[in-house]
Scaffold this motif. Structure first.
Motif, PDB file in Angstrom:
ATOM      1  N   GLN A  37      40.437  39.091  24.315  1.00  0.00           N
ATOM      2  CA  GLN A  37      40.192  39.251  22.880  1.00  0.00           C
ATOM      3  C   GLN A  37      39.080  38.298  22.450  1.00  0.00           C
ATOM      4  O   GLN A  37      38.895  37.227  23.045  1.00  0.00           O
ATOM      5  N   PRO A  38      38.319  38.652  21.441  1.00  0.00           N
ATOM      6  CA  PRO A  38      37.269  37.737  20.961  1.00  0.00           C
ATOM      7  C   PRO A  38      37.873  36.500  20.299  1.00  0.00           C
ATOM      8  O   PRO A  38      39.030  36.503  19.860  1.00  0.00           O
ATOM      9  N   GLN A  72      32.796  36.044  12.720  1.00  0.00           N
ATOM     10  CA  GLN A  72      33.693  36.926  13.462  1.00  0.00           C
ATOM     11  C   GLN A  72      32.957  38.190  13.933  1.00  0.00           C
ATOM     12  O   GLN A  72      33.199  38.699  15.030  1.00  0.00           O
ATOM     13  N   PHE A  75      31.152  37.127  16.964  1.00  0.00           N
ATOM     14  CA  PHE A  75      32.094  36.982  18.083  1.00  0.00           C
ATOM     15  C   PHE A  75      32.509  38.349  18.636  1.00  0.00           C
ATOM     16  O   PHE A  75      32.573  38.550  19.856  1.00  0.00           O
ATOM     17  N   ASN A  76      32.789  39.279  17.728  1.00  0.00           N
ATOM     18  CA  ASN A  76      33.213  40.623  18.161  1.00  0.00           C
ATOM     19  C   ASN A  76      32.112  41.327  18.958  1.00  0.00           C
ATOM     20  O   ASN A  76      32.369  41.944  19.995  1.00  0.00           O
ATOM     21  N   GLU A  78      29.551  39.922  20.546  1.00  0.00           N
ATOM     22  CA  GLU A  78      29.344  39.225  21.817  1.00  0.00           C
ATOM     23  C   GLU A  78      30.459  39.573  22.805  1.00  0.00           C
ATOM     24  O   GLU A  78      30.210  39.784  23.999  1.00  0.00           O
ATOM     25  N   HIS A  79      31.679  39.613  22.295  1.00  0.00           N
ATOM     26  CA  HIS A  79      32.807  39.927  23.168  1.00  0.00           C
ATOM     27  C   HIS A  79      32.690  41.347  23.712  1.00  0.00           C
ATOM     28  O   HIS A  79      32.954  41.610  24.898  1.00  0.00           O
ATOM     29  N   THR A  80      32.280  42.279  22.832  1.00  0.00           N
ATOM     30  CA  THR A  80      32.120  43.675  23.271  1.00  0.00           C
ATOM     31  C   THR A  80      31.071  43.779  24.373  1.00  0.00           C
ATOM     32  O   THR A  80      31.277  44.462  25.391  1.00  0.00           O
ATOM     33  N   GLU A  82      30.013  41.333  26.389  1.00  0.00           N
ATOM     34  CA  GLU A  82      30.508  40.669  27.597  1.00  0.00           C
ATOM     35  C   GLU A  82      31.573  41.520  28.280  1.00  0.00           C
ATOM     36  O   GLU A  82      31.624  41.612  29.509  1.00  0.00           O
ATOM     37  N   ARG A  83      32.432  42.138  27.447  1.00  0.00           N
ATOM     38  CA  ARG A  83      33.499  42.972  28.007  1.00  0.00           C
ATOM     39  C   ARG A  83      32.897  44.173  28.744  1.00  0.00           C
ATOM     40  O   ARG A  83      33.331  44.511  29.853  1.00  0.00           O
TER      41      ARG A  83
END
Length: 406
Positions: A37-38, A72, A75-76, A78-80, A82-83
């Motif tokens: 999760q982010p 946020q 973060f979301n 970047e997380h997407t 990276e994921r």
């Protein structure tokens, strides 16, 4: 060179879209889900929140909720990213590992099969003789083999290049799908073989799919019999029949197919009907004892009747064309014979004229020769008479001289 001769490097990206769907599914089943999760921006302090925004080139507004919501979003995203990168890496790792395992398995399988085939040939002198005949293109035009799957695989490695065998009967040998795949390689490359009988074996959907791929391009086989083979795996898998039906729309050489008692059932019948209505060359399709739908059986019969009528019309046209060609050939033959006879007569007249001229020349030459001989004879007579006259005159002179002396 086979694909099993290569290895997969770690930096090679695998294009899953180019792989068969079953291989893609096998690869994706190895990829573990990413449950990460982010980071929650609302759990950060004001200073950390401010620093994170500034590091990303974003000017903080000074209001915690607004700044946390903006961070946020970052973060979301970047997380997407990276994921997605991690998932892609996992998929590529799984694909490379899967293909390495597949290559290793196929290589081991190929080595095992090769050892089996070498042993089979060594223990089967008759098979070795047949393989030599196949390689030398000296087989009879028809052959019936009693062979096991291993011997079939060995034969199938030399049959693609054979130009002498036209009919092959492999019925009742309990051949499996591995042997069926080997036979498909023969059909893929060999255009001399016209008839293949493989009744009473153990061919299933896998063999039908391989046969379908080969027969879609084969232009030599006219008769195929797969009677009493479990082509649908006891009515549990119709993928082979679907492929075979699709093949009928592409093949233009097959005129007779025997699928009697092959557990086609309703689904298999529908697959055949679908492909058959795009085929104009098949004249006989035996689907008896298969529990196909009556409506499909009627459609098959109707389509075959249409193909037969069309073939008859073509044959009639060919017959008319052949008759016209024969008539034209006869006219040309009569014309040639008349010309030949005329030329022969002209030559005979020329020969006779030459003979008469030659005879006249010979007669003239003989006349001249005789005249020359006669002239020579007369000259000789004249010379002889002259010589005799001179001799008498000389004698008389001598006599007169003697008389005067007395």
């Amino acid at each position: 060179m086979d694909a099993t001769d290569f290895d997969i490097d770690d930096d090679v990206d695998i294009d899953l879209d180019k792989l068969p769907i079953e291989e893609r599914d096998a690869i994706m089943s190895r990829v573990t889900p990413d449950d990460s999760q982010p980071v929650d921006a609302f759990t950060l302090g004001q200073n950390d929140l401010r620093r994170e925004l500034i590091d990303r080139g974003i000017q903080p507004k000074g209001f915690f909720n607004d700044d946390a919501a903006r961070l946020q979003e970052e973060f979301n995203a970047e997380h997407t990213a990276e994921r997605e990168s991690r998932i892609k890496q996992k998929i590529q790792t799984a694909a490379r590992n899967y293909l390495r395992e597949t290559i290793k398995r196929k290589r081991q399988q190929r080595e095992t099969e090769l050892r089996e085939e070498i042993d089979e040939i060594a223990n089967n002198p008759k098979l070795e003789v047949w393989m030599d005949l196949v390689k030398a293109n000296t087989t009879p035009t028809e052959a019936q083999f009693r062979v096991n799957p291993i011997a079939t695989r060995a034969l199938s490695k030399v049959l693609p290049f054979n130009l002498s065998l036209q009919a092959l009967d492999l019925s009742g040998n309990k051949l499996d799908d591995m042997a069926g795949k080997a036979l498909a390689t023969v059909l893929l490359r060999n255009s001399t073989l016209q008839k293949l009988e493989a009744e009473g074996n153990m061919f299933g959907p896998a063999t039908m799919k391989e046969f379908a791929s080969a027969l879609a391009v084969n232009q030599g086989l006219t008769y195929l019999s797969l009677e009493s083979n479990p082509l649908t795996a006891e009515e549990t898998d119709y993928s082979g029949m679907a492929a075979f039906g699709a093949m009928l729309a592409k093949n233009s050489s097959l005129t007779s197919i025997n699928l009697w008692r092959t557990r086609l059932s309703v689904e298999g019948g529908k697959a055949l009907v679908k492909g058959l209505y795009n085929n104009s060359t098949l004249l006989c399709l035996d689907v008896g004892n298969n529990k196909i739908a009556l409506s499909d059986a009627n459609l098959i019969s109707k389509r075959l009747a249409e193909n037969i009528d069309a073939a008859d019309q073509i044959q009639r046209k060919k017959g008319v064309m052949k008759k016209n060609q024969m008539n034209a050939a006869d006219r040309e033959r009569v014309k040639n014979e008349a010309r030949k006879k005329r030329e022969e007569n002209e030559k005979w007249l020329q020969d006779r004229a030459q003979e008469r001229a030659s005879d006249r020349e010979k007669l003239e030459a003989e006349r001249i020769r005789k005249e020359i001989e006669e002239d020579a004879r007369l000259r000789q007579i004249a010379l002889r008479k002259q010589a005799e006259l001179q001799a008498r005159m000389e004698l008389e002179k001598k006599k007169k001289k003697k008389g005067k002396r007395k």
